[in-house]
Design a protein around this motif. Sequence first.
Motif: not given
Length: 446
Positions: A144-147, A213-221, A223-224, A231-232
């Motif tokens: 359980g976590t936040g941003l 490519d899960a790790f690469e996609r998760l890393t992109d996520t 980053d976003r 911004l928050y």
Amino acid sequence: MKAKEFEQKVAAFVSDQAMFSPDDNVLVALSGGADSVALLRFLLSQRVRCVAAHCNFHLRGEESNRDERFVGRLCEQLGVPLRIRHFDVGTFRHDNGMSDEMACRALRYRWFAELLETDNCSVVAVAHHRDDNVETFFLNALRGTGLAGLAGMRAVHEKVVRPLLCATRGEVLEYLHELGQEYVTDSTNRENHFLRNRLRNVVLPVLESEFPDAFERLTDTMDRVADGRALYEELVNHMEREARVKTSQGVIRYSLAVLRQMKNCGTLLFELLREYGFNREQCEAVFGASVGSVFLSSTKALFVGREYIEIQDKDVEQESEIFVDFDAGFPRPWLQVERPEVPFSPSLVDGHATIALSAGVKACKRVVLRRWRRGDRLSPYGMRGSKLVSDLFVDAKLSAADKKAVWLLEADGLVLWVLGLRASRHYAVAPGSTGYVLLRYCRSSR
């Protein structure tokens, strides 16, 4: 990936993240495992001046001592200064109520902070890589976590840098193989009763085999999410400046009207107050609380007023009641007790911060100073009947925090004085009388 390609990739990441300058000394957290050894070898390949730091927590018996011997030989071979410290994790964990993992982390970073000063290093480099970051993402999500938790580890956070965060575990091992560099292995990494190890050894390999490519996609996520978090934080900082009201030293005041402009005002307040130890549930409850409500953290008190909330240190004056002996004087510098020999004159008092009581008050069996309570009433001097003390507060426009700080003088159940505000007509002193008691409230001594 060839060793030179690995070094170029990591060097570009270090430069892009502005981790340190070429002239800086870098403290390297060196366990002796593959990741930290690869980190040290990379930094040396870039001609970075390094100081290695090794923690021996003595949690793995002879294996812990083996690791220490290995890093000693390695640093000697590479010509790198080495600092070693031994820790009593069990005692620290017991004294601070922590797990072994959290105790080790606290001890490690506390020592690193010392070394940054003594060895004149600008940053401490730790060897987390991309796969560690993915593991951390899942651990945080499952707990359980936040941003902040979903954004993963930062490449640069204060004086901690992570040069290998752009590399995979496979790339790190391949780099060491290319160099012909040995390292030690922590045998507990194979024990799957640890949650992180189960993720690493059981869950994530299945995920990667099903989604290559899960790790690469998760890393992109991540980053976003990190961009969204930045911004928050900008919004939170902007709202903090808008809502904060200038107050006296040691008191923090926020406008309720400004905070309520945000739909998620409880979340905003939590972000503003989390550093003071208030939890999310308390911050949500503030906006439905009645005027005068108090919320406590381990070190702070939050008071809810009509227009503002105020946060200040918990009252250092812990007594709820202080017994008063007029003949013995008063054991607090903020209230002076005098027994003048001159006949009483109304010019000696102001009825607020200085009052006089007739000699008859000395016959009272119980005289105390205490905090204000709801429902307290005073029979004001010069008036008929009584008045709620809370109405005096309204007239004086006291904040919620100020109300909690007010003292009342009570004698045998009668409120004789609201210190600093109003005296009662009980035990009033007639002009020309003697034997009276003069009381002075010194706000500046509180």
